[in-house]
Design an enzyme around this catalytic site. Structure first.
Site, PDB file in Angstrom:
ATOM      1  N   TYR A 144       0.856  -1.192   0.000  1.00  0.00           N
ATOM      2  CA  TYR A 144       0.000   0.000   0.000  1.00  0.00           C
ATOM      3  C   TYR A 144       0.885   1.232   0.000  1.00  0.00           C
ATOM      4  CZ  TYR A 144      -3.569   3.340   1.629  1.00  0.00           C
ATOM      5  OH  TYR A 144      -4.420   4.410   1.755  1.00  0.00           O
ATOM      6  N   ASP A 239       9.378   2.654  -0.587  1.00  0.00           N
ATOM      7  CA  ASP A 239       8.346   3.355   0.185  1.00  0.00           C
ATOM      8  C   ASP A 239       8.625   3.066   1.659  1.00  0.00           C
ATOM      9  OD1 ASP A 239       4.677   3.232   0.344  1.00  0.00           O
ATOM     10  OD2 ASP A 239       6.215   4.182   1.598  1.00  0.00           O
ATOM     11  N   LYS A 267       4.608   9.470   8.452  1.00  0.00           N
ATOM     12  CA  LYS A 267       4.450   8.952   9.820  1.00  0.00           C
ATOM     13  C   LYS A 267       5.480   9.542  10.794  1.00  0.00           C
ATOM     14  CE  LYS A 267       2.354   4.769   7.914  1.00  0.00           C
ATOM     15  NZ  LYS A 267       0.960   4.723   8.406  1.00  0.00           N
TER      16      LYS A 267
HETATM   17  P1  KE4 Z   1      -0.754   8.288   4.314  1.00  0.00           P
HETATM   18  O1  KE4 Z   1      -1.229   8.981   3.050  1.00  0.00           O
HETATM   19  O2  KE4 Z   1      -1.837   7.471   4.980  1.00  0.00           O
HETATM   20  O3  KE4 Z   1      -0.033   9.239   5.250  1.00  0.00           O
HETATM   21  O4  KE4 Z   1       0.384   7.236   3.865  1.00  0.00           O
HETATM   22  C1  KE4 Z   1       0.083   6.260   2.907  1.00  0.00           C
HETATM   23  C2  KE4 Z   1       1.068   5.111   3.073  1.00  0.00           C
HETATM   24  C3  KE4 Z   1       2.095   4.975   2.166  1.00  0.00           C
HETATM   25  N1  KE4 Z   1       2.998   3.980   2.279  1.00  0.00           N
HETATM   26  C4  KE4 Z   1       2.921   3.077   3.288  1.00  0.00           C
HETATM   27  C5  KE4 Z   1       3.940   1.984   3.375  1.00  0.00           C
HETATM   28  C6  KE4 Z   1       1.881   3.165   4.246  1.00  0.00           C
HETATM   29  O5  KE4 Z   1       1.811   2.249   5.236  1.00  0.00           O
HETATM   30  C7  KE4 Z   1       0.934   4.199   4.142  1.00  0.00           C
HETATM   31  C8  KE4 Z   1      -0.217   4.346   5.099  1.00  0.00           C
HETATM   32  N2  KE4 Z   1      -0.329   3.317   6.075  1.00  0.00           N
HETATM   33  C9  KE4 Z   1      -1.684   3.044   6.541  1.00  0.00           C
HETATM   34  C10 KE4 Z   1      -1.590   1.960   7.631  1.00  0.00           C
HETATM   35  N3  KE4 Z   1      -0.927   0.783   7.172  1.00  0.00           N
HETATM   36  C11 KE4 Z   1      -2.375   4.262   7.004  1.00  0.00           C
HETATM   37  C12 KE4 Z   1      -3.599   4.027   7.866  1.00  0.00           C
HETATM   38  C13 KE4 Z   1      -4.851   4.552   7.205  1.00  0.00           C
HETATM   39  O6  KE4 Z   1      -4.991   4.406   5.972  1.00  0.00           O
HETATM   40  O7  KE4 Z   1      -5.696   5.119   7.962  1.00  0.00           O
END
Ligand code: KE4
Length: 430
Positions: A144, A239, A267
Site C-alpha cells: 500500500y 516506500d 508517519k
Molecule cells: P498516508 O497517506 O496514509 O499518510 O500514507 C500512505 C502510506 C504509504 N505507504 C505506506 C507503506 C503506508 O503504510 C501508508 C499508510 N499506512 C496506513 C496503515 N498501514 C495508514 C492508515 C490509514 O490508511 O488510515
C-alpha cells in the site's frame, strides 16, 4: 468495557462523515463492531471517551514511536504553534528537518516535504516518470502506497481490509500504467519487465511490507530488484513511509543494505503531525519544480508546526540510537511469548517480526506474500482482536496491518499483553 459513548459518537459521526470515519481502516469494518473513540493518550496508554484505558499497539499506524504526548515533542510543537501555524513561505524549520533527513537517510541528497505518505509516493512516481520519460510503474500485490489512483491496484492496508484492493473511480487509462507483481517473487517482476520492454519508469516497493501484516523480504529479493533496476534503467523507489526511522535510524536501506534511487517517508518524520517527504540523489531531485519541470506543490507543505514535531522526534531518535536496540529486544520478547501462548493452545499461527514491526496470522503456512496473508484465518483474527480489546489491549483493527511498538512499552506491559493473549487463546480454543 462500557463503550456507550463511543457507540453514540459513531452513530453521530456516520451522519456527517462517510462510514463515520476519516480513514476506512479505523471503522472496525475489518473486525466488526463499533470503533473506539479516544479522548487522550500518554506514553502507550490510550483513554477512550468512556474512560476505558488500553495498551496501544497501533501508535497512530506508526508515527508514535516515542509514545503519545512525548514531553519534548509537545513542548517544541507548542512553542512553534504560538508563533503562527503557517506562513505559506520558507522557514528555518523546514531546512533543519530536511538537513537532518539528508544527514541520516542513505542516498538522499535532497528532500521535498509534503503532507502525507500518499502525496510522497504519488510525487515520487511522477518524478520517476518525468526523469526516465517512461510511463509504467510496477508495485506489488498487498503493498500500500496511499490512495492515489495509481496505487489502488491490488492495494493492501485498508483497501485489503475492506476487500477493495481495486477501487472504482480509477480509470482504465491510469490502471494500465500500473503493473502489479508478487511480493518476494523476482520472476513475477522479470516477466512484467520482459512484457513491457523499455517502458517501466519505476518499481515501488515497501522494503518490509507492513500493509498485508508485517512481511519481511526473503533473502535476495530486494537485491534482485536493485539489479533488475540497474539493468533496465528503472528507478527503484523504497516506500519507507512505515519503515523509515522505525526499523533503524536509516530505515530499511540501512538495516538491509540495499540502496534505493528515491525514498518516501511519512508517519514518524511528522511526529504525529501531517508530514510526508520524498528524496533521492540531486540529479533526480533537481527535476522537481521549481528547479526542474516535474510539478508538485502544497499549501501546507513544510508547515512549521509539523516540521517542529518531526524535527523534535527525529532529533530524539538520532541522539538516542540505543532506542532501536531496545525496541527490537522488546519486540522479540513479545514475539517469543506470543508463539508460546499459541503453541500451548494448539493454534496454527505465524508471527512475523522485523525490528519494532510485528503481525499475527492464524495460519500454518509462512506469510511471504498477499495470497498467503489473505488465506489466513481472518475470522479468528477478528475474535482474537475483540478478546484482546475487551482486556484493554488495542491491536490494529485489521488482519492486514502491522502492529507498532513504541519506546514506552516495557517488558511488564508485554507480560500484561501476553497474559491477556493466553486468556483469549484459551477462550477461543474451548
Ligand atoms: P498516508 O497517506 O496514509 O499518510 O500514507 C500512505 C502510506 C504509504 N505507504 C505506506 C507503506 C503506508 O503504510 C501508508 C499508510 N499506512 C496506513 C496503515 N498501514 C495508514 C492508515 C490509514 O490508511 O488510515
Amino acid at each position: 468495557m462500557n463503550i456507550e459513548t463511543s457507540q453514540k459518537l459513531f452513530n453521530r459521526a456516520k451522519e456527517v462523515m462517510p462510514g463515520g470515519v476519516n480513514s476506512p481502516v479505523r471503522s472496525f469494518n475489518g473486525v466488526g463492531g463499533s470503533p473506539i473513540f479516544f479522548r487522550e493518550a500518554k506514553g502507550s496508554i490510550l483513554t477512550d471517551v468512556d474512560g476505558n484505558q488500553y495498551l496501544d499497539f497501533v501508535g497512530s499506524w506508526g508515527p508514535m514511536i516515542l509514545g503519545h504526548a512525548n514531553e519534548q515533542v509537545i513542548e517544541d510543537t507548542k512553542r512553534t504553534l504560538a508563533k503562527s501555524s503557517s506562513f505559506g513561505a520558507p522557514t528555518l524549520l523546514e531546512i533543519e528537518l530536511a538537513e537532518l533527513i539528508v544527514e541520516i537517510a542513505p542516498n538522499v541528497e535532497k528532500v521535498r516535504m509534503v503532507n502525507s505518505g500518499t502525496e510522497a509516493c504519488m510525487s515520487a512516481i511522477r518524478l520517476a516518470r518525468g526523469y526516465t520519460g517512461k510511463s509504467k510503474v510496477i508495485k506489488f500485490d498487498g503493498c500500500y502506497h496511499g490512495h492515489a489512483d495509481s496505487f489502488l491496484i491490488q492495494a493492501g492496508s485498508g483497501a485489503a481490509t475492506l476487500g477493495l484492493p481495486n477501487s472504482p473511480g480509477v480509470t482504465s487509462g491510469t490502471a494500465q500504467d500500473t503493473l502489479s507483481a508478487t511480493f518476494n517473487d523476482l520472476h513475477s517482476v522479470e516477466s512484467l519487465i520482459a512484457q513491457n520492454p523499455n517502458d517501466i519508469a519505476a518499481i515501488i516497493v515497501e522494503p518490509v511490507a507492513g500493509n498485508m501484516g508485517c512481511v519481511p523480504p526473503i533473502a535476495g529479493f530486494l537485491e534482485g530488484l536493485r539489479a533488475l533496476c540497474n539493468k533496465n534503467n528503472i528507478i527503484l523507489i523504497f516506500d519507507e513511509v512505515m519503515t523509515g526511522f522505525r526499523l533503524s535510524l536509516g530505515g530499511a536501506q540501512e538495516l538491509l543494505s540495499v540502496d534505493a534511487d528515491l525514498v518516501t517517508y511519512g508517519k514518524i518524520i511528522g511526529g504525529g503531525m501531517p508530514v510526508g517527504a520524498y528524496g533521492g540523489r540531486r540529479e533526480i531531485m533537481n527535476m522537481v519544480a521549481p528547479s526542474g519541470p516535474v510539478y508538485q506543490a502544497g499549501t501546507l507543505s513544510g508547515n512549521p508546526v509539523a516540521m517542529a514535531a518531526g524535527l523534535s522526534t527525529i532529533s530524539i531518535l538520532r541522539n538516542n540510537p540505543d532506542i532501536y536496540t531496545r525496541l527490537n529486544r522488546t519486540n522479540t520478547y513479545l514475539l517469543e511469548q506470543l508463539k508460546e501462548v499459541f503453541k500451548e493452545h494448539n493454534f496454527d499461527t505465524v508471527v512475523n517480526q522485523l525490528g519494532s514491526m510485528i503481525s499475527l496470522h492464524f495460519t500454518g503456512i509462512n506469510i511471504q506474500n498477499f495470497d498467503n496473508a489473505k488465506n489466513a484465518n481472518i475470522d479468528l483474527y477478528r475474535n482474537f482482536f475483540h478478546g484482546m480489546l475487551n482486556r484493554g489491549i488495542y491491536l490494529p483493527p485489521s488482519a492486514f496491518e502491522s502492529w507498532f511498538l513504541s519506546t514506552t512499552i516495557s517488558d511488564q506491559l508485554v507480560d500484561q499483553t501476553v497474559a491477556a493473549a493466553r486468556e483469549v487463546a484459551k477462550q477461543l480454543s474451548e
